[in-house]
Design an enzyme around this catalytic site. Sequence first.
Site, PDB file in Angstrom:
ATOM      1  N   VAL A 192       1.245  -0.925  -0.131  1.00 42.33           N
ATOM      2  CA  VAL A 192      -0.053   0.006   0.034  1.00 42.33           C
ATOM      3  C   VAL A 192       0.647   1.329   0.388  1.00 42.33           C
ATOM      4  CG1 VAL A 192      -1.806  -0.872   1.378  1.00 42.33           C
ATOM      5  CG2 VAL A 192      -0.094   0.080   2.648  1.00 42.33           C
ATOM      6  N   TYR A 193       2.212   1.469   0.374  1.00 38.54           N
ATOM      7  CA  TYR A 193       3.204   2.618  -0.425  1.00 38.54           C
ATOM      8  C   TYR A 193       2.459   3.157  -1.975  1.00 38.54           C
ATOM      9  CZ  TYR A 193       4.959   1.186   4.826  1.00 38.54           C
ATOM     10  OH  TYR A 193       5.355   0.703   6.524  1.00 38.54           O
ATOM     11  N   GLY A 194       2.400   3.987  -1.558  1.00 45.16           N
ATOM     12  CA  GLY A 194       2.296   4.475  -2.436  1.00 45.16           C
ATOM     13  C   GLY A 194       1.084   4.476  -3.754  1.00 45.16           C
ATOM     14  N   ASP A 195       0.870   3.524  -2.844  1.00 48.86           N
ATOM     15  CA  ASP A 195      -0.591   2.548  -4.049  1.00 48.86           C
ATOM     16  C   ASP A 195       0.503   1.536  -5.417  1.00 48.86           C
ATOM     17  OD1 ASP A 195      -2.791   4.172  -2.644  1.00 48.86           O
ATOM     18  OD2 ASP A 195      -3.038   5.860  -4.077  1.00 48.86           O
TER      19      ASP A 195
ATOM     20  N   LYS B   7       5.140  -5.954   2.813  1.00 52.49           N
ATOM     21  CA  LYS B   7       3.389  -6.259   3.700  1.00 52.49           C
ATOM     22  C   LYS B   7       2.039  -6.248   2.851  1.00 52.49           C
ATOM     23  CE  LYS B   7       5.874  -3.061   6.894  1.00 52.49           C
ATOM     24  NZ  LYS B   7       6.514  -1.918   5.824  1.00 52.49           N
TER      25      LYS B   7
END
Length: 327
Positions: free
Chosen positions: A52-55, A80
């Site tokens: 989910v980091y930066g989608d 993750k």
Amino acid sequence: MEQRHLGHTGLRVSRIGLGTLTWGRDTDEHDAAELLKAFWEAGGTLVDTADVYGDGAAEYLLGRLTEGLVPRADLVIATKAGSVPDPDRRFNGSRGHLLAALDASLQRLGTDHVDLWQVHAYDGNTPLEETLHALDLAVSSGRARYAGVSNFCGWQLAKAATWQLAAHGPRARLASTQMEYSLLQRGVEREVLPAALDLGVGLLPSSPLGRGVLTGKYRSGTPSDSRGASDHLGPFVAPYLDDAAGRIVEAVTTAADGLAATPLQVALAWVRDRPGVVAPVVGARNAGQLAAALSVETLSLPDEICQALDDVSAPVHRYPDQDWSTL
């Protein structure tokens, strides 16, 4: 850079990790390339990211950079899965979601496996056995070499780690747990860290610099180019700008002055060398910030400094932590 074993496993990682939370959003490909190259040249191996980091952009960037800039084999890539951009269900630990997320992560990363795959958070709506079965399948299929969790409280970590050790059949023991830990946030010492130490799970501290506050940059206000001044990260920093945090920052600054070091070095060295800690994950925004963090490799805090910092930042733990038999 010194290497440490991740929990009771054979996996060795650098004792400082590189975080990618801002990659693809605040950190572009050029800056990410500078960060990764500097980290690798300093002997760093552990690179932490998430789907989910930066989608997904953080994983994609990391994948591009391991194609030509830094050899994939020289890195320990940790990602993750389990967080979802859904206001009705923030976490999804179902087997179907997790394994699909892993496949998508591998595609973005451009690799056939990750070295460490972590459940991003506990999902109370999914049976824990189902979530852990996804870890087992990921490891047994070779898509992940090791498994861990993130943001599990003490009883959740103890239950998950014990299940993996006690259940029949091929199980992927938990190698790590990732939790926020710094002089400004010592809550993990209440239950999470004792559970991790007892069960052989290595701790990977996130936000080891107190969301940047322990560097001392906020002592005289909020710099315009800091995370605290940004619209999306300002609320993340704000809880650590109160008077209690200020007293701890002043103590760190005093210690740094006495050691001819910087507050960043003192704060990072303190958490790096805490019992049970394997590798604090540092989320530098540029090469200069990363260089400052990597410079801590040669610093070890004297016992009296550690004790003074322990005292000024000590959390209040009473019942049931206090030994009532002595009262």
